[in-house]
Design a protein around this motif. Structure first.
Motif, PDB file in Angstrom:
ATOM      1  N   LEU A   1       1.009  -1.399  -0.123  1.00 37.47           N
ATOM      2  CA  LEU A   1       0.039   0.248  -0.044  1.00 37.47           C
ATOM      3  C   LEU A   1       0.736   1.053  -0.253  1.00 37.47           C
ATOM      4  N   TYR A   2       0.466   2.203  -0.438  1.00 40.52           N
ATOM      5  CA  TYR A   2       1.211   3.702  -0.789  1.00 40.52           C
ATOM      6  C   TYR A   2       0.127   4.938  -0.635  1.00 40.52           C
ATOM      7  N   PRO A   3      -0.409   4.798   0.398  1.00 41.89           N
ATOM      8  CA  PRO A   3      -1.891   6.046   0.008  1.00 41.89           C
ATOM      9  C   PRO A   3      -0.813   7.250  -0.323  1.00 41.89           C
ATOM     10  N   PHE A   4      -1.565   8.174  -0.984  1.00 36.72           N
ATOM     11  CA  PHE A   4      -1.875   9.188  -1.344  1.00 36.72           C
ATOM     12  C   PHE A   4      -1.181   9.986  -0.183  1.00 36.72           C
ATOM     13  N   LEU A   5      -2.099  10.217   0.981  1.00 34.82           N
ATOM     14  CA  LEU A   5      -1.453  10.811   2.483  1.00 34.82           C
ATOM     15  C   LEU A   5       0.090  10.507   2.785  1.00 34.82           C
ATOM     16  N   MET A   6       0.135   9.683   2.495  1.00 35.34           N
ATOM     17  CA  MET A   6       2.232   9.227   2.408  1.00 35.34           C
ATOM     18  C   MET A   6       2.666  10.394   2.546  1.00 35.34           C
ATOM     19  N   GLY A   7       2.860  10.978   0.762  1.00 37.21           N
ATOM     20  CA  GLY A   7       3.823  11.090   0.113  1.00 37.21           C
ATOM     21  C   GLY A   7       4.778  11.317   0.062  1.00 37.21           C
ATOM     22  N   GLN A   8       5.674  11.932   0.572  1.00 36.23           N
ATOM     23  CA  GLN A   8       7.189  12.095  -0.095  1.00 36.23           C
ATOM     24  C   GLN A   8       7.747  10.347   0.808  1.00 36.23           C
TER      25      GLN A   8
END
Length: 439
Positions: A288-295
């Motif tokens: 999972l790479y949630p967009f909320l994780m950002g950079q």
């Protein structure tokens, strides 16, 4: 493995019980073995659950006998293989008093419950085999030393809750055995599978190495039929092999429905085994790479930005080993084996580039306590490609509440399924004694 159900009747059972029992034997023939009926309150034989083909008002006055039942209680009282609506009251009364009553309202639910009961019993008789030597000591130790599935506590909790035994063997030795297999032994396997596999992107050495891992793992399975899942610490300790096991996992699932564990993640293997076997649903593990994780997420995948979408806070990019992840051909709309993407694996290694269908999807994984399963439904919106990155073909998922997922997700590894499966997961969770946490 079929569920063993013991039919239970009230004092003074009548012809309705017998008629419904005959119907159940036919409706559940593929999923359950129905034992000889017993009277409520008497000793039960070895079984996975009790089933009531008939419910009567006497149940309100026999609460102690219900409470003494140590097994799940299925209520399947209609000729259609479901509960009858008249049973809501007694079922509700019994649940309020702590009885594990399960009331399927669709025939397929009844069948799924039976499959789940069979899975529960099979776990006690099964093993997961994981190949690893010194987890965390290889590549990227700053990442891999953090994972719970390598802890002795995790293995013990899995055994205590589900009865599954995790057996550990050397990846170094497996890799050496695979390399020692002659090309002329692997070539006939290639010839046999050539028409079923898209291998055009590879050179012969890559294919033969991948097939040798398949043959080496298959030898282990043939030596111990109780093994129902296999995992390899294939990234962190990739120096022990000149390839990756992706093709082997595809072939072994297609041949014998073997559950696979990328990175030897036994928690993902257990989640996958329960859901795939109980629900017969396409399933895979991915990151999972949630967009909320950002950079923090973008840097790991070596991509400049997430796709431009409305409500980015409710979106996740999912990818593993350069593509969506290990996906069996029978689940995929597109499937190709390609050269490796990640820098930490051998240049001869391979990875699966495959796609699940777009549309409804579900994410799920067992929590570290093994007392709950976390679930979120959403949709697979499409695919994103980033040339030159570690995400050459990942999927974009939309979920209802990205903030909730960030606060309550149990891992970066999650199981991705086609369709919306929350209702079915809630149903079978009662078989395994799991709470369902929706994200």
């Amino acid at each position: 493995m079929k569920a063993r159900l013991v039919p239970v009747y009230f004092p003074g059972k009548n012809d309705d019980f017998d008629r419904q029992l005959t119907a159940l034997k036919d409706l559940l023939a593929g999923e359950a073995e129905l034992l000889e009926p017993v009277l409520l309150g008497t000793a039960l034989p070895d079984a996975d659950a009790v089933v009531f083909p008939q419910m009567l008002g006497e149940g309100y006055r026999m609460l102690d006998q219900f409470k003494a039942i140590p097994l799940p209680v299925l209520v399947i009282t209609s000729e259609f293989g479901t509960m009858a609506m008249w049973d809501w009251e007694l079922a509700s009364y019994l649940r309020a008093e702590g009885v594990n009553v399960i009331t399927p309202y669709d025939l397929e639910q009844s069948r799924k419950l039976c499959r789940a009961l069979g899975v529960k019993r099979q776990l006690i008789q099964s093993k997961f085999l994981v190949f690893q030597d010194n987890p965390g000591e290889g590549f990227q130790p700053e990442i891999f030393k953090r994972f719970y599935w390598w802890e002795d506590e995790c293995v013990q909790r899995m055994f205590d809750k589900f009865g599954i035994t995790v057996v550990k063997k050397s990846f170094k030795e497996l890799g050496a055995r695979a390399k020692a297999i002659p090309d002329e032994v692997a070539q006939p396997v290639w010839d046999e599978w050539a028409s079923r596999l898209n291998l055009d992107a590879l050179v012969p050495r890559q294919v033969l190495s991948a097939l040798k891992i398949y043959l080496a793992v298959k030898q282990e399975l043939d030596a111990d039929p109780s093994v129902q899942g296999v995992g390899i610490n294939c990234l962190n300790e990739s120096h022990f092999s000149d390839t990756t096991p992706c093709l082997a996992w595809n072939m072994l699932y297609e041949e014998r429905r073997l559950i696979w564990g990328c990175e030897a993640d036994s928690v993902s293997m257990l989640t996958k085994f329960i859901l795939n076997r109980s629900l017969n649903v396409p399933i895979m593990m991915t990151n999972l790479y949630p967009f909320l994780m950002g950079q923090a997420a973008l840097k790991h995948e070596r991509i400049p930005a997430f796709p431009n979408v409305p409500e980015p806070e409710n979106h996740i990019l999912v990818a593993h080993c350069g593509y969506l992840g290990v996906l069996p051909q029978s689940f995929a709309t597109e499937w190709t084996l390609r050269p490796k993407v990640l820098r930490i694996v051998d240049d001869n290694a391979t990875a699966i580039d495959a796609r699940l269908p777009e549309g409804n999807m579900t994410l799920a994984k067992l929590a570290p306590s093994f007392e709950a399963i976390t679930v979120v439904e959403g949709s697979l919106e499409g695919y994103a490609q980033y040339p030159g990155s570690d995400c050459l073909n990942g999927a974009v998922l939309r979920i209802p509440d990205g903030y909730s997922l960030m606060e309550r997700a149990s891992s970066h590894h999650y199981l991705l399924m086609t369709g919306h499966n929350l209702a079915d997961i809630r149903l079978i969770s009662k078989v395994f004694g799991l709470d369902v946490v929706t994200l």
